[in-house]
Design an enzyme around this catalytic site. Sequence first.
Site, PDB file in Angstrom:
ATOM      1  N   THR A 146     -28.362   1.318 -35.234  1.00 15.14           N
ATOM      2  CA  THR A 146     -28.124   1.764 -36.601  1.00 15.14           C
ATOM      3  C   THR A 146     -26.815   2.535 -36.696  1.00 15.14           C
ATOM      4  OG1 THR A 146     -30.491   1.912 -37.042  1.00 15.14           O
ATOM      5  CG2 THR A 146     -29.031   3.133 -38.519  1.00 15.14           C
ATOM      6  N   CYS A 167      -8.177  22.993 -11.293  1.00 14.99           N
ATOM      7  CA  CYS A 167      -9.291  23.854 -11.694  1.00 14.99           C
ATOM      8  C   CYS A 167      -9.832  23.504 -13.073  1.00 14.99           C
ATOM      9  CB  CYS A 167      -8.849  25.316 -11.676  1.00 14.99           C
ATOM     10  SG  CYS A 167      -8.243  25.861 -10.073  1.00 14.99           S
ATOM     11  N   SER A 213     -10.336   6.275 -31.660  1.00  9.41           N
ATOM     12  CA  SER A 213     -11.298   7.376 -31.741  1.00  9.41           C
ATOM     13  C   SER A 213     -11.050   8.191 -32.994  1.00  9.41           C
ATOM     14  CB  SER A 213     -11.179   8.271 -30.506  1.00  9.41           C
ATOM     15  OG  SER A 213     -12.065   9.366 -30.588  1.00  9.41           O
ATOM     16  N   SER A 214     -12.135   8.615 -33.627  1.00 13.42           N
ATOM     17  CA  SER A 214     -12.049   9.369 -34.878  1.00 13.42           C
ATOM     18  C   SER A 214     -11.559  10.797 -34.685  1.00 13.42           C
ATOM     19  CB  SER A 214     -13.424   9.372 -35.553  1.00 13.42           C
ATOM     20  OG  SER A 214     -13.522  10.352 -36.551  1.00 13.42           O
ATOM     21  N   HIS A 215     -12.085  11.487 -33.659  1.00 14.03           N
ATOM     22  CA  HIS A 215     -11.836  12.929 -33.570  1.00 14.03           C
ATOM     23  C   HIS A 215     -10.430  13.282 -33.111  1.00 14.03           C
ATOM     24  CE1 HIS A 215     -12.131  14.007 -29.163  1.00 14.03           C
ATOM     25  NE2 HIS A 215     -12.625  12.781 -29.122  1.00 14.03           N
ATOM     26  N   ASN A 274      -2.227  10.150 -22.597  1.00 15.10           N
ATOM     27  CA  ASN A 274      -2.847  11.349 -23.145  1.00 15.10           C
ATOM     28  C   ASN A 274      -2.326  12.634 -22.523  1.00 15.10           C
ATOM     29  OD1 ASN A 274      -4.400   9.940 -20.985  1.00 15.10           O
ATOM     30  ND2 ASN A 274      -5.543  11.857 -20.928  1.00 15.10           N
ATOM     31  N   GLY A 311     -13.974   6.540 -28.278  1.00 16.10           N
ATOM     32  CA  GLY A 311     -12.939   5.817 -27.559  1.00 16.10           C
ATOM     33  C   GLY A 311     -13.374   5.337 -26.190  1.00 16.10           C
ATOM     34  N   SER A 312     -14.159   6.128 -25.485  1.00 14.87           N
ATOM     35  CA  SER A 312     -14.609   5.735 -24.149  1.00 14.87           C
ATOM     36  C   SER A 312     -15.502   4.502 -24.210  1.00 14.87           C
ATOM     37  CB  SER A 312     -15.358   6.889 -23.462  1.00 14.87           C
ATOM     38  OG  SER A 312     -14.468   7.934 -23.136  1.00 14.87           O
TER      39      SER A 312
END
Length: 392
Positions: free
Chosen positions: A237, A325, A199-201, A151, A71-72
């Site tokens: 590839t 943090c 994004s896939s994940h 997000n 995605g990035s």
Amino acid sequence: MERRYFDYAATTPVDPGVLEEMLPYFKDSFGNPSSIYSYGREAKKAVEEARSKIANLIGADSKEIFFTAGGSEADNWAIKGIAMKLKDKGNHIITSKIEHHAVLHVCQYLEKHGFEVTYLPVDENGFINLKDLKNSITNKTILISIMFANNEIGTIQPVKEIGEIAKEHNIYFHTDAVQALGNTKINVNDMNIDLMSMSSHKIYGPKGVGALYIKKGVKIDPFIHGGAQERRKRAGTENVPGIVGFGKAAEIASNSLEEHIKRTVKLRDKLITGILENIDYVRLNGDPIKRLPGNVNVSIEFVEGEALLLNLDMIGVSASSGSACTSGSLDPSHVLLAIGLPHEIAHGSLRLTIGRYTKEKDIDYVIEELPKIVDKLRAMSPLYEKVKGGDK
């Protein structure tokens, strides 16, 4: 100790069906899709089938799907690619203050290279103002980039309306749909979307693969130069196993979307209600209705986000926070500050995101245990004791 995962917005486990689909392409069908012999043709066919499955999920044509490493990269390509292609036409980009850093940092980079960027403010629920958007458009505006759904707080923007405004002014519209894909209905044509990052994940596929939807006719520079892959727009590839997995994940998401939304919303609302009813000095961040089905983001006063996460982890609950943090920064989330939260409240934010494998007993467990953790942490807060004493 049983572990309970509440961070589906960060990543998702690979679906067993996805993994099964991928395995042959690591060993038996290992060919390079650019090769003309049988190994290559097998790989090429698998890539094109995956492309079609992803296109089907968003109502696109398969030729409008271009694979990336995530995605990035898709965000980077969309914004830099349009900026470079249209720099002679204009140098103005419009985005929002609550975008993912993959968008914000790209815009900041472009500002150092002669581009002007307008960062639209948002209201207390995270929505941009459409009048602000219209008023920000100039004769130099070449791109509007507003995320589909946030997000952190889950707010879903009025994407169709934004697309209509962009179309009226002949401006390209890009949306980061990494969180929205597989979690809400998307039709790129109906919503007037010109470019969309995926994004896939985030949808139970493998990491390291994503896609950029580029509407037919959109003028954009290639992102990686070299070979002729991805119709000469993105050299390298292809990650065949990853692409196959992404395609299968998209197919599963498409076939179960309505059921997934209905089930997840029910669990989400139960969790929100349980937290708000059992903990005082807490607020829900993001719109209560127009939000991602699995997103719960709350700010709990008189506690630190990092302390919440550590204590939840000790009882087997994995979550995330808008606390400084957890990000390595001294400041709380830019999203929480943008919706108007003061630093001290933003530091006590907790994001619990649920998904395909979340069970109702997991929701019950958090509703039961989180108030105990908050009570323990607040017992060490002089400020809370002072406020509590004042209430008496």
